[in-house]
Design an enzyme around this catalytic site. Structure first.
Site, short mmCIF file in Angstrom:
data_model
loop_
_atom_site.label_atom_id
_atom_site.label_comp_id
_atom_site.label_asym_id
_atom_site.label_seq_id
_atom_site.Cartn_x
_atom_site.Cartn_y
_atom_site.Cartn_z
N HIS A 1 8.64 26.00 -2.67
CA HIS A 1 9.22 24.69 -2.21
C HIS A 1 10.18 24.06 -3.37
O HIS A 1 11.29 23.94 -3.43
CB HIS A 1 8.03 23.84 -1.89
CG HIS A 1 8.71 22.48 -1.46
ND1 HIS A 1 8.84 21.93 -0.09
CD2 HIS A 1 8.98 21.17 -2.28
CE1 HIS A 1 9.45 20.85 -0.30
NE2 HIS A 1 9.30 20.24 -1.26
N GLU A 2 9.47 23.86 -4.67
CA GLU A 2 10.15 23.35 -5.48
C GLU A 2 11.13 24.58 -6.18
O GLU A 2 12.31 24.01 -6.83
CB GLU A 2 9.15 23.18 -6.75
CG GLU A 2 7.96 22.28 -6.54
CD GLU A 2 8.20 21.02 -5.90
OE1 GLU A 2 9.14 20.41 -6.36
OE2 GLU A 2 7.68 20.44 -4.88
N HIS B 1 14.07 23.46 -4.30
CA HIS B 1 15.04 22.33 -4.98
C HIS B 1 15.39 22.73 -6.35
O HIS B 1 16.53 22.34 -6.56
CB HIS B 1 13.65 21.37 -5.59
CG HIS B 1 13.31 20.32 -4.40
ND1 HIS B 1 14.22 19.68 -3.66
CD2 HIS B 1 12.09 20.15 -4.07
CE1 HIS B 1 13.32 19.08 -2.93
NE2 HIS B 1 12.09 19.23 -3.05
N GLU C 1 15.75 17.66 -0.12
CA GLU C 1 14.64 18.38 0.70
C GLU C 1 14.86 19.43 1.57
O GLU C 1 14.06 20.43 2.02
CB GLU C 1 13.79 17.05 1.37
CG GLU C 1 12.34 17.47 1.81
CD GLU C 1 11.52 17.70 0.62
OE1 GLU C 1 11.98 17.52 -0.45
OE2 GLU C 1 10.28 18.39 0.98
CO CO Z 1 10.28 18.60 -1.88
#
Ligand code: CO
Length: 507
Positions: free
Chosen positions: A271-272, A275, A301
């Site tokens: 997830h990160e 980003h 996001e």
């Molecule tokens: Co996030």
């Protein structure tokens, strides 16, 4: 088009000022990163004064009347079609930042910096002891300051709109309430179909003992495959995983480990990492211009969700990643198949913790927070009543009881950091990600085969080309329309969820 010498000088002067403001903001971000990853507990007091001092200086630089004069003069030049499109985008975003900042008095900015630094510190203690009373006095101060902020910024209908707009330019309650009501109804209907299914995928492959150092190795290998540049970034550990950027060549991501659940650190890492790829994909020539940032938090996001869920929780992904996992954990996953992993990482469960929620119930966690935030900011509910309101809505939306505040109202760091209006961007990210993914599947027809071979480069190249390289040049809705040929449309998310979970649960 000809640009006069005067206009050129003014542009150069405004760019110089903006570059310095960006530098100061990134220096403040270093302090924030350190606070979450490295700083000892007693550092909080002086860190609060340091951050307040820096944010005060940034605010002063931004609201300098000279910036306003330069903007007005350059906007006149722009109106005469003297400026290139990129310069007009530059003026638009700086005008937005300038207007937001000039509406906030210096004293409010400084008070917020102090209150939130103290709030983050007391939230850490409150969560570890599961005691709302430790955090409540700091939160009360923060809420009062955020309500002042909403009044200063101004709003047409609801004070919460003023806060939403900071993270998702143009978003309003009037727009989000029907969208989220629809998403909630579709989610509940999907959950009912899952309840009726006799199939129950097992999480057993994930819930064994996994050595932390080897988990870190696995996460790093996958990050490298995704294209995360470790010469331009690093991963550390924090209580609540996050990403922060000090420029496209220094992007920091974090994760957290659970030795008895492989999914916790791994999916935080992907997830990160999503980003982080966005932040690393900002062109160098946009950095320090005010355009070298994300289009919105919803767009940011969408990048993390796309890698985490649409790619990282697909069966194609586990065809690639499982052999890698078997080299690190032969005893734990020797007899596990990609199909087993696909089921294990997509098990749907009405659970308490947002960051560990599955893709389906996740949006219910967001809709709950959206409702509570609206009511706090409108002054309809008192801080002391938040735990009971939280517990009641959790029962209503998710059908479960909250055993203690650490697993309920104290689970997220956002309110301690003053981030009211931020949560809705997570569900917007899910909506955008599903729409981007539908377009990627159309334009890269063999994308599943490529994922199953660990070939993520074509996906990253597509995202760089359609999203990353524009930074903040376009508004979020416009960016999605340019990337996919269609304005944001929630149908892609519900269609994707229905198809995927129909496959897993057999309906
Ligand atoms: Co996030």
């Amino acid at each position: 088009m000809s640009v006069s010498a005067k206009t050129n000088d003014q542009l150069a002067e405004l760019r110089r000022r903006v570059a310095e403001i960006v530098d100061l903001g990134q220096a403040a971000a270093v302090l924030g990163w350190d606070q979450e990853t490295m700083m000892p507990p007693k550092g909080a007091h002086f860190r609060a004064t340091q951050k307040a001092a820096l944010h005060g200086i940034i605010h002063e630089r931004l609201v300098d009347p000279k910036v306003g004069q330069l903007l007005t003069s350059l906007e006149n030049a722009s109106a005469q079609k003297e400026l290139a499109e990129l310069d007009r985008a530059f003026l638009r975003v700086i005008r937005r930042d300038f207007d937001r900042a000039t509406k906030l008095p210096d004293s409010l900015v400084k008070d917020l910096a102090i209150a939130t630094t103290e709030g983050v510190e007391s939230w850490h203690r409150a969560r570890s002891e599961s005691r709302w009373d430790i955090f409540a006095p700091d939160l009360r101060k923060i809420v009062e300051l955020k309500r002042q902020e909403a009044r200063c910024v101004g709003f047409a209908e609801h004070p919460y709109d003023a806060l939403l707009d900071e993270y998702e330019p143009g978003a309003t309650c009037a727009q989000l309430i029907p969208l989220f009501d629809d998403l909630r109804r579709q989610t509940v209907s999907l959950l009912e179909r899952i309840d009726r299914s006799p199939r129950r995928p097992s999480r057993a492959p994930l819930t064994q003992t996994f050595d932390r150092a080897k988990q870190a190795t696995f996460g790093e290998r996958v990050l490298r495959r995704m294209g995360f540049d470790f010469e331009a970034g690093r991963e550390d550990v924090s209580a609540h995983p996050f990403t922060t950027s000090f420029g496209p060549t220094d992007v920091r991501i974090t994760t957290r480990y659970d030795e008895h659940d492989l999914a916790v650190a791994f999916y935080a890492t992907i997830h990160e990492g999503g980003h982080g790829l966005y932040d690393q994909g900002i062109p160098i020539d946009l950095a320090r211009t005010g355009l070298g940032e994300c289009a919105s938090l919803g767009i940011h996001e969408s990048q993390s969700r796309l890698w985490e869920n649409l790619i990282g929780r697909s069966i194609a992904f586990w065809r690639f990643a499982l052999p890698e996992l078997k080299t690190l954990f032969p005893a734990q996953v020797a007899n596990v198949t990609p199909e087993d992993m696909f089921g294990a990482v997509n098990q749907v469960e009405r659970s308490l913790i947002r960051v560990e929620a599955d893709e389906i119930t996740y949006n219910l966690h967001i809709i709950l927070r959206f409702e509570i935030e609206r009511r706090i900011i409108a002054g309809e509910v008192d801080v002391d009543d938040l735990p009971s309101l939280w517990n009641r809505l959790t029962k209503d939306y998710l059908g479960i009881d909250v055993p203690n505040d650490a697993m309920g109202v104290l689970q997220d760091t956002h309110w301690a950091s003053g981030l009211f209006g931020y949560f809705p961007t997570y569900s917007l990210g899910n909506l955008y990600a599903a729409q981007l993914w539908a377009t990627i599947r159309r334009e890269i027809p063999d994308v599943d085969e490529r994922i199953s071979r660990g070939e993520f480069a074509p996906i990253l190249a597509w995202l760089r080309d359609r999203i990353h390289r524009y930074g903040r040049r376009y508004r979020p809705g416009e960016l999605i329309e340019r990337a996919t040929g269609e304005a944001p449309n929630p149908v892609y998310l519900t269609r994707y969820l229905g198809e995927k979970y129909g496959q897993i649960y057999g309906f």
